[in-house]
Design a protein around this motif. Sequence first.
Motif, PDB file in Angstrom:
ATOM      1  N   GLN A  29      41.119  35.052  66.153  1.00 28.27           N
ATOM      2  CA  GLN A  29      40.079  35.797  65.443  1.00 28.27           C
ATOM      3  C   GLN A  29      38.905  34.883  65.139  1.00 28.27           C
ATOM      4  OE1 GLN A  29      41.612  38.161  62.217  1.00 28.27           O
ATOM      5  NE2 GLN A  29      39.701  38.051  61.093  1.00 28.27           N
ATOM      6  N   LYS A  30      37.696  35.381  65.372  1.00 28.68           N
ATOM      7  CA  LYS A  30      36.492  34.624  65.031  1.00 28.68           C
ATOM      8  C   LYS A  30      36.345  34.604  63.515  1.00 28.68           C
ATOM      9  CE  LYS A  30      31.698  33.973  66.180  1.00 28.68           C
ATOM     10  NZ  LYS A  30      30.636  34.316  67.106  1.00 28.68           N
ATOM     11  N   VAL A  31      36.247  33.394  62.964  1.00 24.52           N
ATOM     12  CA  VAL A  31      36.195  33.227  61.511  1.00 24.52           C
ATOM     13  C   VAL A  31      35.216  32.104  61.162  1.00 24.52           C
ATOM     14  CG1 VAL A  31      37.530  32.621  59.439  1.00 24.52           C
ATOM     15  CG2 VAL A  31      38.612  33.930  61.260  1.00 24.52           C
ATOM     16  N   ASP A  32      34.396  32.341  60.165  1.00 21.84           N
ATOM     17  CA  ASP A  32      33.562  31.282  59.592  1.00 21.84           C
ATOM     18  C   ASP A  32      34.417  30.587  58.537  1.00 21.84           C
ATOM     19  OD1 ASP A  32      31.807  29.656  58.209  1.00 21.84           O
ATOM     20  OD2 ASP A  32      30.332  31.228  57.832  1.00 21.84           O
ATOM     21  N   ALA A  33      34.875  29.382  58.824  1.00 20.05           N
ATOM     22  CA  ALA A  33      35.786  28.669  57.930  1.00 20.05           C
ATOM     23  C   ALA A  33      35.161  28.327  56.578  1.00 20.05           C
ATOM     24  CB  ALA A  33      36.289  27.400  58.600  1.00 20.05           C
ATOM     25  N   MET A  34      33.861  28.449  56.461  1.00 21.03           N
ATOM     26  CA  MET A  34      33.191  28.192  55.185  1.00 21.03           C
ATOM     27  C   MET A  34      33.175  29.434  54.293  1.00 21.03           C
ATOM     28  SD  MET A  34      32.582  25.049  55.468  1.00 21.03           S
ATOM     29  CE  MET A  34      31.549  24.735  54.062  1.00 21.03           C
ATOM     30  N   ASP A  35      33.620  30.559  54.804  1.00 23.36           N
ATOM     31  CA  ASP A  35      33.638  31.830  54.074  1.00 23.36           C
ATOM     32  C   ASP A  35      35.081  32.132  53.657  1.00 23.36           C
ATOM     33  OD1 ASP A  35      33.740  34.528  53.300  1.00 23.36           O
ATOM     34  OD2 ASP A  35      32.452  35.205  54.932  1.00 23.36           O
ATOM     35  N   MET A  36      35.419  31.849  52.409  1.00 21.83           N
ATOM     36  CA  MET A  36      36.795  31.994  51.943  1.00 21.83           C
ATOM     37  C   MET A  36      37.303  33.427  52.089  1.00 21.83           C
ATOM     38  SD  MET A  36      39.572  30.626  51.032  1.00 21.83           S
ATOM     39  CE  MET A  36      39.090  28.963  50.748  1.00 21.83           C
ATOM     40  N   HIS A  37      36.433  34.408  51.897  1.00 17.67           N
ATOM     41  CA  HIS A  37      36.842  35.801  52.089  1.00 17.67           C
ATOM     42  C   HIS A  37      37.280  36.030  53.540  1.00 17.67           C
ATOM     43  CE1 HIS A  37      37.052  40.121  51.626  1.00 17.67           C
ATOM     44  NE2 HIS A  37      36.275  40.244  52.689  1.00 17.67           N
ATOM     45  N   ALA A  38      36.516  35.493  54.482  1.00 21.68           N
ATOM     46  CA  ALA A  38      36.849  35.634  55.906  1.00 21.68           C
ATOM     47  C   ALA A  38      38.150  34.913  56.235  1.00 21.68           C
ATOM     48  CB  ALA A  38      35.708  35.102  56.770  1.00 21.68           C
ATOM     49  N   TYR A  63      38.620  30.686  65.482  1.00 23.32           N
ATOM     50  CA  TYR A  63      37.607  29.984  66.266  1.00 23.32           C
ATOM     51  C   TYR A  63      36.265  30.450  65.738  1.00 23.32           C
ATOM     52  CZ  TYR A  63      37.129  34.415  68.710  1.00 23.32           C
ATOM     53  OH  TYR A  63      36.920  35.736  68.998  1.00 23.32           O
ATOM     54  N   HIS A  64      35.231  29.714  66.063  1.00 29.54           N
ATOM     55  CA  HIS A  64      33.910  30.140  65.622  1.00 29.54           C
ATOM     56  C   HIS A  64      32.891  30.041  66.742  1.00 29.54           C
ATOM     57  CE1 HIS A  64      30.049  30.214  63.460  1.00 29.54           C
ATOM     58  NE2 HIS A  64      30.689  31.000  62.646  1.00 29.54           N
ATOM     59  N   GLY A  65      32.739  28.870  67.325  1.00 31.66           N
ATOM     60  CA  GLY A  65      31.697  28.692  68.331  1.00 31.66           C
ATOM     61  C   GLY A  65      32.224  28.540  69.741  1.00 31.66           C
ATOM     62  N   SER A  66      33.440  28.972  69.981  1.00 31.57           N
ATOM     63  CA  SER A  66      34.016  28.815  71.315  1.00 31.57           C
ATOM     64  C   SER A  66      34.542  30.153  71.822  1.00 31.57           C
ATOM     65  CB  SER A  66      35.157  27.800  71.266  1.00 31.57           C
ATOM     66  OG  SER A  66      36.183  28.251  70.405  1.00 31.57           O
ATOM     67  N   ASP A  67      34.889  30.181  73.080  1.00 33.73           N
ATOM     68  CA  ASP A  67      35.504  31.358  73.687  1.00 33.73           C
ATOM     69  C   ASP A  67      37.002  31.063  73.806  1.00 33.73           C
ATOM     70  OD1 ASP A  67      36.424  33.456  75.213  1.00 33.73           O
ATOM     71  OD2 ASP A  67      35.031  33.147  76.864  1.00 33.73           O
ATOM     72  N   PRO A  68      37.843  31.772  73.083  1.00 39.74           N
ATOM     73  CA  PRO A  68      39.266  31.439  73.035  1.00 39.74           C
ATOM     74  C   PRO A  68      40.096  32.001  74.194  1.00 39.74           C
ATOM     75  CG  PRO A  68      38.866  33.307  71.640  1.00 39.74           C
ATOM     76  CD  PRO A  68      37.513  32.859  72.163  1.00 39.74           C
ATOM     77  N   GLU A  69      39.458  32.669  75.155  1.00 41.68           N
ATOM     78  CA  GLU A  69      40.196  33.369  76.203  1.00 41.68           C
ATOM     79  C   GLU A  69      41.179  32.458  76.949  1.00 41.68           C
ATOM     80  OE1 GLU A  69      39.429  36.233  80.076  1.00 41.68           O
ATOM     81  OE2 GLU A  69      37.724  35.385  79.015  1.00 41.68           O
ATOM     82  N   LYS A  70      40.764  31.256  77.300  1.00 39.62           N
ATOM     83  CA  LYS A  70      41.623  30.329  78.038  1.00 39.62           C
ATOM     84  C   LYS A  70      42.885  29.987  77.226  1.00 39.62           C
ATOM     85  CE  LYS A  70      41.581  25.696  80.041  1.00 39.62           C
ATOM     86  NZ  LYS A  70      40.788  24.488  80.251  1.00 39.62           N
ATOM     87  N   SER A 102      35.513  20.440  67.297  1.00 33.13           N
ATOM     88  CA  SER A 102      36.257  21.685  67.261  1.00 33.13           C
ATOM     89  C   SER A 102      37.254  21.638  66.123  1.00 33.13           C
ATOM     90  CB  SER A 102      36.995  21.891  68.585  1.00 33.13           C
ATOM     91  OG  SER A 102      37.771  23.048  68.531  1.00 33.13           O
ATOM     92  N   PHE A 103      37.151  22.582  65.222  1.00 35.70           N
ATOM     93  CA  PHE A 103      38.069  22.628  64.103  1.00 35.70           C
ATOM     94  C   PHE A 103      39.009  23.817  64.191  1.00 35.70           C
ATOM     95  CE2 PHE A 103      34.337  20.347  62.556  1.00 35.70           C
ATOM     96  CZ  PHE A 103      34.933  19.141  62.233  1.00 35.70           C
ATOM     97  N   GLY A 104      38.753  24.734  65.085  1.00 36.32           N
ATOM     98  CA  GLY A 104      39.612  25.893  65.256  1.00 36.32           C
ATOM     99  C   GLY A 104      40.552  25.681  66.428  1.00 36.32           C
ATOM    100  N   GLY A 105      41.147  26.762  66.860  1.00 35.47           N
ATOM    101  CA  GLY A 105      42.103  26.675  67.954  1.00 35.47           C
ATOM    102  C   GLY A 105      41.554  27.101  69.290  1.00 35.47           C
ATOM    103  N   GLY A 106      40.271  27.386  69.371  1.00 34.79           N
ATOM    104  CA  GLY A 106      39.702  27.934  70.588  1.00 34.79           C
ATOM    105  C   GLY A 106      39.408  26.950  71.693  1.00 34.79           C
ATOM    106  N   ARG A 107      39.522  25.650  71.425  1.00 39.63           N
ATOM    107  CA  ARG A 107      39.252  24.646  72.462  1.00 39.63           C
ATOM    108  C   ARG A 107      39.697  23.269  71.970  1.00 39.63           C
ATOM    109  NH1 ARG A 107      33.059  24.923  71.077  1.00 39.63           N
ATOM    110  NH2 ARG A 107      33.017  23.252  69.571  1.00 39.63           N
ATOM    111  N   ASP A 108      39.582  22.302  72.822  1.00 39.41           N
ATOM    112  CA  ASP A 108      39.815  20.896  72.502  1.00 39.41           C
ATOM    113  C   ASP A 108      41.158  20.656  71.805  1.00 39.41           C
ATOM    114  OD1 ASP A 108      37.276  20.493  73.609  1.00 39.41           O
ATOM    115  OD2 ASP A 108      36.276  20.547  71.665  1.00 39.41           O
ATOM    116  N   ILE A 109      41.151  19.850  70.765  1.00 39.80           N
ATOM    117  CA  ILE A 109      42.390  19.477  70.084  1.00 39.80           C
ATOM    118  C   ILE A 109      43.078  20.692  69.476  1.00 39.80           C
ATOM    119  CG2 ILE A 109      43.359  18.180  68.143  1.00 39.80           C
ATOM    120  CD1 ILE A 109      41.176  16.059  68.703  1.00 39.80           C
TER     121      ILE A 109
END
Length: 80
Positions: free
Chosen positions: A52-61, A30-37, A4-11
Amino acid sequence: MQSSFGGGRDIGGAIAIELARRGAQVAFSYHGSDPEKIVNAIAGLGQKCHAQKVDAMDMHAVRAFAASSADQAGKEISVW
């Protein structure tokens, strides 16, 4: 093994919650998780949260996420 590299779960989620616990307004992607919790935990602490769902490999996003986060917070955020 998933990581997990986003804020939607885990670390990332634990860090987002701790920042809110310390009084921060929190914005996370977040990208592949459900951030509701995580969002609910932050709201339960009385802090603002922008997720916000974001593809971290897409600099525009990533830049669009930073801009929308700044709009939500009412403060400027710099992205290099």
